[in-house]
Scaffold this active site. Structure first.
Site, short mmCIF file in Angstrom:
data_model
loop_
_atom_site.label_atom_id
_atom_site.label_comp_id
_atom_site.label_asym_id
_atom_site.label_seq_id
_atom_site.Cartn_x
_atom_site.Cartn_y
_atom_site.Cartn_z
N SER A 1 7.65 7.96 8.61
CA SER A 1 8.20 6.60 8.59
C SER A 1 8.82 6.29 7.24
O SER A 1 8.48 6.92 6.24
CB SER A 1 7.11 5.60 8.94
OG SER A 1 5.96 5.81 8.14
N GLU B 1 10.07 3.06 4.59
CA GLU B 1 9.98 1.63 4.27
C GLU B 1 11.25 1.16 3.56
O GLU B 1 11.76 1.84 2.67
CB GLU B 1 8.75 1.38 3.37
CG GLU B 1 8.58 -0.10 3.05
CD GLU B 1 7.20 -0.40 2.50
OE1 GLU B 1 6.20 0.06 3.08
OE2 GLU B 1 7.14 -1.10 1.47
N ASP C 1 1.54 -10.31 -2.09
CA ASP C 1 1.43 -10.47 -3.55
C ASP C 1 1.32 -11.96 -3.86
O ASP C 1 2.00 -12.78 -3.25
CB ASP C 1 2.66 -9.85 -4.23
CG ASP C 1 2.65 -8.34 -4.06
OD1 ASP C 1 1.56 -7.75 -4.13
OD2 ASP C 1 3.73 -7.76 -3.84
N PHE D 1 6.87 -0.09 -11.27
CA PHE D 1 6.24 -0.21 -9.94
C PHE D 1 4.77 0.19 -9.98
O PHE D 1 3.92 -0.43 -9.35
CB PHE D 1 6.96 0.68 -8.92
CG PHE D 1 8.30 0.17 -8.50
CD1 PHE D 1 8.78 -1.06 -8.92
CD2 PHE D 1 9.11 0.93 -7.66
CE1 PHE D 1 10.03 -1.53 -8.55
CE2 PHE D 1 10.36 0.47 -7.27
CZ PHE D 1 10.82 -0.76 -7.72
N HIS E 1 4.48 8.19 4.99
CA HIS E 1 5.29 6.96 4.95
C HIS E 1 6.02 6.97 3.61
O HIS E 1 5.39 6.99 2.56
CB HIS E 1 4.36 5.74 5.05
CG HIS E 1 5.07 4.43 5.06
ND1 HIS E 1 5.75 3.95 6.17
CD2 HIS E 1 5.19 3.46 4.11
CE1 HIS E 1 6.25 2.75 5.90
NE2 HIS E 1 5.93 2.43 4.66
P1 FAD Z 1 -6.37 -7.87 1.37
O1 FAD Z 1 -6.85 -6.91 2.38
O2 FAD Z 1 -6.48 -9.32 1.69
O3 FAD Z 1 -7.12 -7.55 0.01
C1 FAD Z 1 -6.76 -8.22 -1.20
C2 FAD Z 1 -7.95 -8.22 -2.13
O4 FAD Z 1 -8.98 -9.07 -1.58
C3 FAD Z 1 -8.61 -6.85 -2.34
O5 FAD Z 1 -9.07 -6.79 -3.65
C4 FAD Z 1 -9.76 -6.86 -1.35
O6 FAD Z 1 -10.81 -5.99 -1.74
C5 FAD Z 1 -10.17 -8.32 -1.40
N1 FAD Z 1 -10.78 -8.81 -0.15
C6 FAD Z 1 -10.39 -8.52 1.11
N2 FAD Z 1 -11.16 -9.17 2.00
C7 FAD Z 1 -12.06 -9.89 1.27
C8 FAD Z 1 -13.13 -10.78 1.60
N3 FAD Z 1 -13.44 -11.05 2.86
N4 FAD Z 1 -13.83 -11.33 0.56
C9 FAD Z 1 -13.52 -11.09 -0.72
N5 FAD Z 1 -12.52 -10.25 -1.08
C10 FAD Z 1 -11.80 -9.66 -0.11
N6 FAD Z 1 3.24 -7.27 -0.36
C11 FAD Z 1 4.14 -8.21 0.02
O7 FAD Z 1 4.12 -9.32 -0.51
N7 FAD Z 1 5.08 -7.94 1.00
C12 FAD Z 1 5.14 -6.74 1.62
O8 FAD Z 1 5.98 -6.53 2.51
C13 FAD Z 1 4.19 -5.73 1.25
N8 FAD Z 1 4.18 -4.53 1.87
C14 FAD Z 1 3.19 -3.62 1.55
C15 FAD Z 1 3.13 -2.41 2.26
C16 FAD Z 1 2.14 -1.48 1.98
C17 FAD Z 1 2.09 -0.20 2.78
C18 FAD Z 1 1.17 -1.75 0.96
C19 FAD Z 1 0.10 -0.75 0.65
C20 FAD Z 1 1.22 -2.94 0.25
C21 FAD Z 1 2.22 -3.89 0.54
N9 FAD Z 1 2.30 -5.11 -0.12
C22 FAD Z 1 3.24 -6.05 0.23
C23 FAD Z 1 1.38 -5.40 -1.24
C24 FAD Z 1 0.14 -6.14 -0.78
O9 FAD Z 1 0.45 -7.37 -0.16
C25 FAD Z 1 -0.67 -6.39 -2.03
O10 FAD Z 1 -1.26 -5.18 -2.48
C26 FAD Z 1 -1.71 -7.48 -1.93
O11 FAD Z 1 -2.13 -7.80 -3.26
C27 FAD Z 1 -2.97 -7.08 -1.15
O12 FAD Z 1 -2.70 -6.86 0.14
P2 FAD Z 1 -3.83 -6.40 1.17
O13 FAD Z 1 -3.18 -6.49 2.48
O14 FAD Z 1 -4.49 -5.17 0.74
O15 FAD Z 1 -4.85 -7.65 0.98
#
Ligand code: FAD
Length: 295
Positions: free
Chosen positions: A15, A17, A109, A217, A272
């Site tokens: 895939s 991105e 983010d 990055f 990916h």
């Molecule tokens: P989460 O899973 O919510 O985790 C964030 C933090 O909170 C972690 O430290 C986790 O340990 C903690 N956490 C999770 N659940 C809990 C809980 N219940 N209690 C306390 N702490 C908790 N960002 C964008 O803005 N747009 C994009 O399109 C984008 N695409 C991405 C694509 C990929 C493949 C990846 C790997 C990242 C991408 N990101 C994107 C970045 C991502 O949004 C950031 O890394 C963001 O800071 C965390 O996302 P997450 O989904 O891991 O968040």
């Protein structure tokens, strides 16, 4: 079959991105990139989303256009930050209507102006909240993000792994942040296995083509550039006369190729590629990947 969950049950996936283009020139560039990369028959392509909805229209337009005009399945990224339930539902309706079957549910983010200790507004705090909501909707296969070196905001790697395992209980697959040391990926997979989680985690690979960009990055993503690689990048930039000179591009291609080969040899469920909307480096890697990987 365009549901990534179903694909991963029978094959490895490849895939790409992309981010949504901000100008007409960038749109033409992306279109050309997708046409070139289409020769490698990706299983899906994914389109990023600006946290807080800053890229909302551009992401939607790009995802819809791919789904309507190209033979490749599109996966839409969605983020929690700042979003109300109704806004997410409206996006899900648009995507379902054009046939999109895959959503990457992300925390997003945080806004740059958020003060320390402040929680962003919106109905979803963590990606797992969004996963639950999209799961209840029922129309999509759901992916999430994984961070092999631990998420930069986590208090510990152990806590991050536990939350990742919990998130993956409700998701169909994960895609990782990019990394340069495959041991970080294998350690994460081992940790998840130990926690009883066997949901597929697709490694994210970035072919570095610009020394300055990759350092920026990596700092943003919390990815470590190993010392040996950093030395090679500096030497290539010096030899080629600049951070994006041919020796740097070649180094980036060779590094990502070796990393991809080792990941596949070790049994990774797919690859990916973070293309940065450019085809050349990713194509060079895919041409060299001798082993057919399910496409
Ligand atoms: P989460 O899973 O919510 O985790 C964030 C933090 O909170 C972690 O430290 C986790 O340990 C903690 N956490 C999770 N659940 C809990 C809980 N219940 N209690 C306390 N702490 C908790 N960002 C964008 O803005 N747009 C994009 O399109 C984008 N695409 C991405 C694509 C990929 C493949 C990846 C790997 C990242 C991408 N990101 C994107 C970045 C991502 O949004 C950031 O890394 C963001 O800071 C965390 O996302 P997450 O989904 O891991 O968040």
């Amino acid at each position: 079959m365009a549901r990534i969950r179903d694909l991963l049950a029978v094959q490895r996936t490849v895939s790409f991105e992309f981010f949504p283009p901000k100008s007409i020139e960038a749109a033409v560039q992306l279109s050309n990139t997708m046409t070139e990369l289409a020769h490698h028959r990706p299983d899906f392509v994914s389109i990023t989303y600006g946290a807080g909805g800053s890229d909302r229209e551009r992401t939607v337009d790009t995802v819809v256009a791919i789904e309507r005009e190209r033979a490749t399945a599109a996966m839409a990224h969605l983020t929690c930050v700042g979003h109300r339930v109704e806004e997410i539902d409206a996006l899900l309706d648009i995507y379902a209507e054009v046939g999109v079957e895959n959503i990457l549910a992300l925390g997003g983010d945080l806004p740059a102006d958020l003060k320390l200790g402040e929680v962003p507004t919106g109905d979803f705090r963590y990606a797992s909240d969004l996963v639950d909501h999209v799961r209840a909707d029922g129309r999509f296969s759901i992916g999430v993000a994984a961070h092999p070196e631990g998420h930069p905001r986590s208090e510990s790697i152990q806590a991050d792994r536990e939350r990742l395992a919990q998130k993956l209980e409700h998701a169909d697959f994960a895609i990782t942040q990019f990394f340069f040391n495959n041991n970080d990926y294998w350690q994460m997979v081992a940790d998840l296995t130990e926690l009883g989680c066997d949901t597929p985690v697709i490694p994210g690979v970035i072919p570095l083509t610009n020394a300055n960009q990759v350092a920026r990055f990596a700092a943003m993503a919390g990815a470590t550039i190993p010392g040996e690689l950093a030395t090679k990048i500096d030497a290539a930039a010096a030899a080629g006369g600049g951070p994006a000179s041919p020796p740097v591009v070649q180094l980036g291609i060779q590094t990502a190729l070796k990393q991809s080969q080792e990941l596949l040899a070790g049994g990774a469920p797919g690859l990916h590629f973070y293309t940065l909307n450019r085809a050349r480096a990713t194509m060079a890697i895919l041409r060299e990947l001798a082993v057919p990987i399910g496409i």
